[in-house]
Write an enzyme that holds these catalytic residues in place. Sequence first.
Site, PDB file in Angstrom:
ATOM      1  N   TYR A 116       0.817  -1.220   0.000  1.00 33.02           N
ATOM      2  CA  TYR A 116       0.000   0.000   0.000  1.00 33.02           C
ATOM      3  C   TYR A 116       0.856   1.277   0.000  1.00 33.02           C
ATOM      4  CZ  TYR A 116      -3.324   3.399   1.975  1.00 33.02           C
ATOM      5  OH  TYR A 116      -4.091   4.499   2.227  1.00 33.02           O
ATOM      6  N   ASN A 140       7.707  -9.991  -2.314  1.00 34.92           N
ATOM      7  CA  ASN A 140       7.348 -11.407  -2.496  1.00 34.92           C
ATOM      8  C   ASN A 140       5.869 -11.574  -2.859  1.00 34.92           C
ATOM      9  OD1 ASN A 140       5.991 -11.013  -0.130  1.00 34.92           O
ATOM     10  ND2 ASN A 140       7.128 -12.536   1.072  1.00 34.92           N
ATOM     11  N   ALA A 178       8.555  -3.551   3.594  1.00 36.83           N
ATOM     12  CA  ALA A 178       8.024  -4.921   3.643  1.00 36.83           C
ATOM     13  C   ALA A 178       7.877  -5.390   5.085  1.00 36.83           C
ATOM     14  CB  ALA A 178       8.943  -5.859   2.888  1.00 36.83           C
ATOM     15  N   THR A 237       6.536   3.355  12.901  1.00 35.28           N
ATOM     16  CA  THR A 237       5.112   3.464  13.224  1.00 35.28           C
ATOM     17  C   THR A 237       4.863   4.212  14.532  1.00 35.28           C
ATOM     18  OG1 THR A 237       3.198   2.171  13.932  1.00 35.28           O
ATOM     19  CG2 THR A 237       5.323   1.162  14.281  1.00 35.28           C
ATOM     20  N   TYR A 291       3.739  -5.698  17.307  1.00 37.43           N
ATOM     21  CA  TYR A 291       4.031  -4.932  16.092  1.00 37.43           C
ATOM     22  C   TYR A 291       4.949  -3.749  16.416  1.00 37.43           C
ATOM     23  CZ  TYR A 291       3.274  -1.634  12.284  1.00 37.43           C
ATOM     24  OH  TYR A 291       3.454  -0.720  11.273  1.00 37.43           O
ATOM     25  N   PHE A 300       1.666   7.607  11.297  1.00 40.97           N
ATOM     26  CA  PHE A 300       0.462   7.421  12.082  1.00 40.97           C
ATOM     27  C   PHE A 300      -0.501   6.612  11.197  1.00 40.97           C
ATOM     28  CE2 PHE A 300       1.370   9.114  16.218  1.00 40.97           C
ATOM     29  CZ  PHE A 300       2.714   9.287  15.999  1.00 40.97           C
ATOM     30  N   ALA A 327     -17.800  -2.853  13.255  1.00 41.39           N
ATOM     31  CA  ALA A 327     -17.664  -3.062  14.706  1.00 41.39           C
ATOM     32  C   ALA A 327     -16.817  -1.930  15.264  1.00 41.39           C
ATOM     33  CB  ALA A 327     -16.991  -4.405  14.970  1.00 41.39           C
ATOM     34  N   GLY A 334      -4.224  -4.424  22.406  1.00 42.51           N
ATOM     35  CA  GLY A 334      -3.072  -3.694  21.869  1.00 42.51           C
ATOM     36  C   GLY A 334      -3.358  -2.275  21.426  1.00 42.51           C
TER      37      GLY A 334
HETATM   38  N1  UDP Z   1     -11.245  -0.024  14.625  1.00 49.60           N
HETATM   39  C1  UDP Z   1     -12.599  -0.299  14.891  1.00 49.60           C
HETATM   40  N2  UDP Z   1     -13.223  -1.200  14.085  1.00 49.60           N
HETATM   41  C2  UDP Z   1     -12.598  -1.847  13.050  1.00 49.60           C
HETATM   42  C3  UDP Z   1     -11.238  -1.539  12.788  1.00 49.60           C
HETATM   43  C4  UDP Z   1     -10.591  -0.640  13.600  1.00 49.60           C
HETATM   44  O1  UDP Z   1     -13.181   0.249  15.822  1.00 49.60           O
HETATM   45  O2  UDP Z   1     -13.240  -2.670  12.381  1.00 49.60           O
HETATM   46  C5  UDP Z   1     -10.550   0.947  15.467  1.00 49.60           C
HETATM   47  C6  UDP Z   1      -9.325   0.392  16.145  1.00 49.60           C
HETATM   48  O3  UDP Z   1      -9.647  -0.219  17.357  1.00 49.60           O
HETATM   49  C7  UDP Z   1      -8.462   1.637  16.294  1.00 49.60           C
HETATM   50  C8  UDP Z   1      -8.857   2.510  15.096  1.00 49.60           C
HETATM   51  O4  UDP Z   1     -10.104   1.992  14.629  1.00 49.60           O
HETATM   52  O5  UDP Z   1      -8.841   2.333  17.464  1.00 49.60           O
HETATM   53  C9  UDP Z   1      -7.861   2.435  13.961  1.00 49.60           C
HETATM   54  O6  UDP Z   1      -7.579   1.079  13.750  1.00 49.60           O
HETATM   55  P1  UDP Z   1      -6.775   0.569  12.470  1.00 49.60           P
HETATM   56  O7  UDP Z   1      -6.742  -0.931  12.532  1.00 49.60           O
HETATM   57  O8  UDP Z   1      -7.343   1.203  11.237  1.00 49.60           O
HETATM   58  O9  UDP Z   1      -5.319   1.177  12.649  1.00 49.60           O
HETATM   59  P2  UDP Z   1      -4.256   1.069  13.865  1.00 49.60           P
HETATM   60  O10 UDP Z   1      -4.539   2.272  14.738  1.00 49.60           O
HETATM   61  O11 UDP Z   1      -4.468  -0.231  14.563  1.00 49.60           O
HETATM   62  O12 UDP Z   1      -2.929   1.144  13.178  1.00 49.60           O
END
Ligand code: UDP
Length: 329
Positions: free
Chosen positions: A11, A32, A73, A116, A140, A168, A205, A282
């Site tokens: 991406y 890969n 990667a 990150t 991660y 971010f 969700a 996490g």
């Molecule tokens: N999130 C959510 N529902 C989802 C996917 C993500 O509520 O289906 C929330 C997640 O808990 C986080 C925010 O959206 O607080 C961003 O999550 P994402 O996985 O996009 O990125 P991250 O912050 O983990 O790198």
Amino acid sequence: MRILVVGGAGYIGSHTVRRLTQVGHDVWVFDNLSVGHIAAVPAGRLIEGDLADSGALLKALTENSIDAVMHFAAFTSVPESVAEPAKYYRNNVIGAINLLDAMREAGVGKIVFSSTAAVYGVPDHIPVPEDSPPRPINPYGFTKLAIEHALADYARAYNLGFAVLRYFNACGASSDSSIGEDHSPETHLIPIILQVALGQREHVAVFGTDYPTADGTCVRDYIHVEDLAEAHLRVLARIEPGKGLTYNVATGVGFSVRQVIETARRVTNHPIPVVERPRRAGDPPVLVASSQSIQRDLGWTPRYPGIEAIVQSAWRWHSTHPRGYGDRS
Ligand code: UDP
């Protein structure tokens, strides 16, 4: 410059390849294709290979007389890293060390590394400055921090020049909508919301509604992928042997999960039903960063500082490519 973009079919890598190519760099992609897409790579520029294959890395670096490497990667899902840390340490950490050692052997002395926000964990101050102590709270984040340390040690011992960009929340797609985000399975918030708008999911969700934030949901700093690509281009020009640069790449403005969903409702004209779920393992409550350092040193500034334009950009890609790159094959 002759640049090897490792993970350039993914991406953020693919958007960076495009920007580097636009300004005249000679770019090769090493990937890969485990999560990347061949359709995201310029024709004739893909070297298919794995980070675990030191010989293939060395060959790619030497045969193409590479001057600098950009390393994208990595596996990037926080929840997956909690469930499968071995996969993350093996690919992200050992893979990066293989790359650094191949670079030493080939005499390639410059690298830009994708780090990150997850290295900060739950930061003491928002927006997070780069000198905030790194304290990851998920595997991660630990894998990325381990490589940041390796880069600093390699710079001291072997004169490597490096830049670390701590991103971010990457989002959006190319301005012509020809490349964009396509993960399988998808775990990131914005693509998931837009899949609901496309009728591919019933609802989104919301993970956690009891965080200490204004509306109880997590707050993140959403940074457009083309702004990230521009940061890579600019920082490359500043790398010096034996020295390291570390920058946050962010907008400085945070949006909650509910705010992102609300924005997507406006942009897509779809109701986007929500179900509330427990917190996801996490996840820190708030991650918003100061990008003053990169703005001051490199003159970089985000062209997409607001969530509306970012969701519009993502929506243009997802609505024209409802099956992602699958629409092209
Ligand atoms: N999130 C959510 N529902 C989802 C996917 C993500 O509520 O289906 C929330 C997640 O808990 C986080 C925010 O959206 O607080 C961003 O999550 P994402 O996985 O996009 O990125 P991250 O912050 O983990 O790198």
